[in-house]
Design a protein around this motif. Structure first.
Motif, short mmCIF file in Angstrom:
data_model
loop_
_atom_site.label_atom_id
_atom_site.label_comp_id
_atom_site.label_asym_id
_atom_site.label_seq_id
_atom_site.Cartn_x
_atom_site.Cartn_y
_atom_site.Cartn_z
N LEU A 42 0.83 -1.20 0.00
CA LEU A 42 0.00 0.00 0.00
C LEU A 42 0.88 1.26 0.00
N TYR A 43 1.85 1.29 0.92
CA TYR A 43 2.76 2.45 0.98
C TYR A 43 3.50 2.60 -0.35
N GLU A 44 4.02 1.47 -0.88
CA GLU A 44 4.78 1.53 -2.13
C GLU A 44 3.92 2.04 -3.29
N SER A 45 2.62 1.67 -3.28
CA SER A 45 1.77 2.10 -4.40
C SER A 45 1.57 3.62 -4.38
N PHE A 46 1.56 4.22 -3.20
CA PHE A 46 1.51 5.69 -3.13
C PHE A 46 2.87 6.28 -3.52
N ALA A 47 3.93 5.69 -2.94
CA ALA A 47 5.28 6.25 -3.13
C ALA A 47 5.69 6.18 -4.60
N SER A 48 5.26 5.13 -5.33
CA SER A 48 5.67 4.97 -6.73
C SER A 48 4.77 5.77 -7.68
N GLY A 49 3.71 6.36 -7.15
CA GLY A 49 2.80 7.14 -7.99
C GLY A 49 1.71 6.30 -8.64
N LYS A 50 1.69 4.98 -8.33
CA LYS A 50 0.68 4.10 -8.94
C LYS A 50 -0.71 4.40 -8.39
N ARG A 51 -0.75 4.81 -7.14
CA ARG A 51 -2.02 5.07 -6.49
C ARG A 51 -2.05 6.53 -6.04
N ARG A 52 -3.16 7.20 -6.24
CA ARG A 52 -3.27 8.60 -5.83
C ARG A 52 -4.29 8.73 -4.71
N TYR A 53 -4.06 9.66 -3.83
CA TYR A 53 -4.99 9.96 -2.74
C TYR A 53 -5.60 11.32 -3.06
N LEU A 54 -6.92 11.36 -3.20
CA LEU A 54 -7.59 12.58 -3.69
C LEU A 54 -8.55 13.15 -2.66
N ASN A 55 -8.71 14.45 -2.72
CA ASN A 55 -9.64 15.14 -1.83
C ASN A 55 -10.59 15.97 -2.70
N PHE A 56 -11.91 15.76 -2.49
CA PHE A 56 -12.90 16.45 -3.33
C PHE A 56 -13.80 17.34 -2.49
N VAL A 57 -14.18 18.47 -3.07
CA VAL A 57 -15.28 19.27 -2.52
C VAL A 57 -16.36 19.29 -3.59
N LEU A 58 -17.54 18.75 -3.25
CA LEU A 58 -18.65 18.66 -4.19
C LEU A 58 -19.83 19.46 -3.64
N LYS A 59 -20.58 20.05 -4.54
CA LYS A 59 -21.70 20.91 -4.10
C LYS A 59 -23.02 20.43 -4.71
N LYS A 60 -24.05 20.43 -3.87
CA LYS A 60 -25.40 20.19 -4.40
C LYS A 60 -25.99 21.53 -4.84
N GLU A 61 -26.60 21.55 -6.01
CA GLU A 61 -27.12 22.81 -6.54
C GLU A 61 -28.20 23.38 -5.58
N ILE A 62 -28.36 24.71 -5.62
CA ILE A 62 -29.33 25.37 -4.73
C ILE A 62 -30.73 25.25 -5.31
#
Ligand code: SAM
Length: 274
Positions: free
Chosen positions: A254-274
């Protein structure tokens, strides 16, 4: 190759197999709750470290969980929570929920998880926190009316879900118009494109997609000794390979997959329309 090396490799392969998906959600998280008799493991994510070394302020007793808490702090910093109704999907053993409910002052914070043992623990362990409650539920079918939450939060849980579209539809349904959905995740099977496809087919507007892989790698490095110690303390010997993969210690796939760039960790901000 020694027999133990072969066993370790087979065991790591099993960790990433389809059957392991079932094993993790249903048995592994229950086992963690069972093994963690002293309530040491209340946060089960890979953490976040600022690359300039900046740190959030923490009460001394929370210092041990600095990096997993910094991930929560980073994720929730994207939307105001004071006096809001907040839902966390996949809250696990509640360490993040408790921290957010105490420090960011939502009116009500509901933590939800499919794992009954984790929720039973949360209901006992955090019962003094009046703005915090926990329920057992599946992320794919949540027991709430339409439009009841201002903010939904999801930290490192969605890689377990088998229907991302249905999950996003459920979150959209329970949010109020204009509500925010904050989601930190590493896409399943290392496929950010299928996650993006689900997001583009959802009714959410994507306000932010942020790659926080370097912050997660840094956190895993700084936290590796504590994670290794927790594996040795909590896991019986035959389960330590799983334990290390789960904990993301240095040297794990798991650590190696992040360190090698094979796996990305993403953060999203999503909005519901008004
Ligand atoms: C890696 S843990 C993260 C827990 C917590 N967010 C944290 O950071 O400490 C993933 C959690 O997602 C939960 N989970 C997995 N599948 C789920 C589902 N279908 N519905 C709700 N929770 C789920 C698991 O039971 C587990 O507690």
């Amino acid at each position: 190759m020694k027999l133990t090396d072969g066993l370790e490799k087979a065991s790591a392969r099993f960790f990433y197999s389809a059957i392991a998906g079932f094993f993790f959600t249903n048995a592994w998280y229950s086992l963690v709750s069972k093994l963690d008799k002293n309530a040491d493991a209340t946060l089960l994510n890979y953490g976040f470290a600022d690359l300039n070394g900046d740190k959030i302020e923490l009460e001394p007793q929370l210092e041990v969980d600095r990096f997993p808490l910094q991930l929560y702090h980073h994720v929730v910093s994207r939307a105001p929570l004071r006096a809001k109704d907040v839902l966390e999907i996949g809250c696990g053993r509640g360490g993040g929920a408790s921290y957010v409910a105490r420090n960011l002052h939502p009116r009500r914070f509901v933590g939800l998880d499919v794992n009954k043992r984790a929720i039973a623990f949360d209901q006992r362990f955090y019962k003094e926190q009046k703005n915090l409650q926990f329920i057992v539920s599946d992320a794919h079918a949540m027991p709430f009316r339409e439009g009841v939450f201002d903010v939904a939060l999801n930290v490192e849980s969605s890689h377990h879900y088998n229907d991302m579209g249905r999950f996003l539809g459920e979150v959209h349904r329970v949010l109020k118009p204009g509500g925010s959905f904050l989601m930190a995740c590493f896409p399943r099977k290392n496929e950010p494109s299928s996650l993006r496809e689900s997001l583009s087919q959802s009714r959410f507007e994507c306000m932010l997609e942020e790659d926080i892989t370097p912050n997660v790698i840094r956190a895993l490095e700084l936290d590796s000794a504590r994670r290794e110690e927790a594996v040795l303390r909590l896991c019986p010997a035959p389960l330590r390979t799983f334990g290390r993969e789960f904990a993301g210690t240095r040297g794990s796939k798991l650590y190696e997959s992040f360190a090698s760039g094979k796996r990305r960790y993403l953060n999203f901000v999503l909005k519901k329309e008004i």
